[in-house]
Design an enzyme around this catalytic site. Structure first.
Site, short mmCIF file in Angstrom:
data_model
loop_
_atom_site.label_atom_id
_atom_site.label_comp_id
_atom_site.label_asym_id
_atom_site.label_seq_id
_atom_site.Cartn_x
_atom_site.Cartn_y
_atom_site.Cartn_z
CE1 TYR A 230 -3.89 2.21 0.55
CE2 TYR A 230 -2.63 3.18 2.35
CZ TYR A 230 -3.72 3.21 1.49
OH TYR A 230 -4.62 4.25 1.58
CG ASP A 231 2.91 2.14 3.60
OD1 ASP A 231 1.69 1.97 3.59
OD2 ASP A 231 3.59 2.15 4.65
CE LYS B 220 -3.70 5.04 -2.06
NZ LYS B 220 -4.75 5.75 -2.81
CD GLN C 288 5.83 10.56 16.77
OE1 GLN C 288 5.40 11.07 17.79
NE2 GLN C 288 7.02 10.85 16.29
#
Ligand code: UDP
Length: 310
Positions: free
Chosen positions: A143-144, A147, A275
């Site tokens: 996915y990362d 994209k 985070q």
């Protein structure tokens, strides 16, 4: 205006579709119904300005349109990790096919990219200039990296052929019309609390996300498409609120006081970012608006929606 949306039957696509139809546009939606929520589709099928096309955007598509919103790709880790090769193909080939369509039709094309391009970030909050910290071979990589490659294609089609592009990086979004078994944290926690099942916090629950309500995202998307002139670089969309998963559970349980759920801790998935929060400066400057819906208000509407699945 004639507007094409890819992956419309998903959560965000169904909200965007409704907004564009309400504004009087003609909307054509492409979807292969891979992560479809059928209840998102039915209300729009008889709308006179709406056309649904069953199509996989890894294949070329031809139609004269004015604007393209490319949302295609499942966004829940549970879904996109089921078939990583398909996920990468949807992001990369899908982006290329939509850029080719934009090139041929002179349409403006907006890419819905993601905060996942920052990976497990070492800078906090994340500005658009941060290059990210992404594992090339992990379970989130399909996915990362898909994209990220799609974004690169967008910039290169602009530089090489002058395609009129817009790119947004979407942070964690929630709201009505999410699939109840979507697998993402907000749908999981709400459904678990409503069904009195154990609430599954992964890891210590100290990891953070900044959650935005879907209406704020749609407003940002539409503004980016229509109000921002010739700005080809990515804009974070967007929310100043940041919560740990433990805090999120507390807010949800306070909104469902009848719940008898207990919290259980399960292992943290591989490469889970510690985070995440958008640097909003560019969004403020370009879009002239800040997100309006606070977490509690958005969760109340989302909980109401999920109650009908119990
Ligand atoms: N998460 C969790 N319990 C769940 C589902 C997710 O604690 O039942 C955590 C997950 O590990 C991550 C955060 O919630 O740290 C957000 O997960 P989600 O899948 O919603 O989105 P993403 O990780 O892509 O931001």
């Amino acid at each position: 205006m004639k507007i094409l949306i890819t992956w419309w039957a998903g959560f965000v696509g169904s909200h965007l579709c409704k907004r564009l139809l309400d504004e009087g546009n003609e909307v054509i939606c492409l979807d292969n119904l891979f992560t479809c929520n059928k209840s998102n589709i039915t209300p729009l099928l008889h709308h006179p300005n709406f056309t649904f096309v069953l199509h996989d955007i890894t294949q070329p598509f031809r139609m004269q349109v004015d604007q393209i919103y490319n949302l295609a790709c499942p966004a829940s880790p549970v879904h996109y990790q089921k078939n990583p090769v398909e996920t990468m193909k949807t992001s990369v080939l899908g982006a290329m096919n939509m850029l080719e369509l934009a090139l041929k039709t002179k349409a403006r094309v907006l890419q819905s990219s993601t905060s996942e391009v920052y990976g497990d970030p070492s800078i906090h909050p994340q500005p658009e200039t941060y290059w990210g910290n992404v594992n090339i071979a992990g379970s989130r990589s399909c996915y990362d990296e898909g994209k990220r490659a799609a974004e690169t294609l967008f910039y290169d089609y602009h530089k090489a052929y002058g395609v009129d592009i817009r790119v947004i990086r979407i942070f964690n979004t929630y709201g009505p019309h999410m699939h109840p078994s979507d697998g993402r944290v907000i749908s999981n926690f709400i459904m678990q609390a409503l069904k009195n099942e154990d609430i599954t916090i992964y890891g210590t629950g100290e990891q953070t996300r900044s959650f935005q309500y879907v209406d704020d995202l749609i407003e940002g998307m539409v503004r980016m498409m229509n109000n921002v002139d010739w700005f080809i670089w990515p804009v974070n969309i967007w929310t100043p609120f940041e919560f740990t998963m433990k805090e999120l559970v507390e807010v949800i349980l306070a909104l469902i006081p009848e719940s008898k759920s207990q919290i259980v801790y399960q292992p943290l998935p591989e490469d889970d970012p510690k985070q995440r929060k958008a640097d909003n400066q560019l969004a403020k400057e370009k879009l002239g608006r800040e997100p309006r819906v606070e977490l509690k208000e958005g969760l109340m509407k989302t909980i109401e929606y999920f109650r009908k699945f119990i």
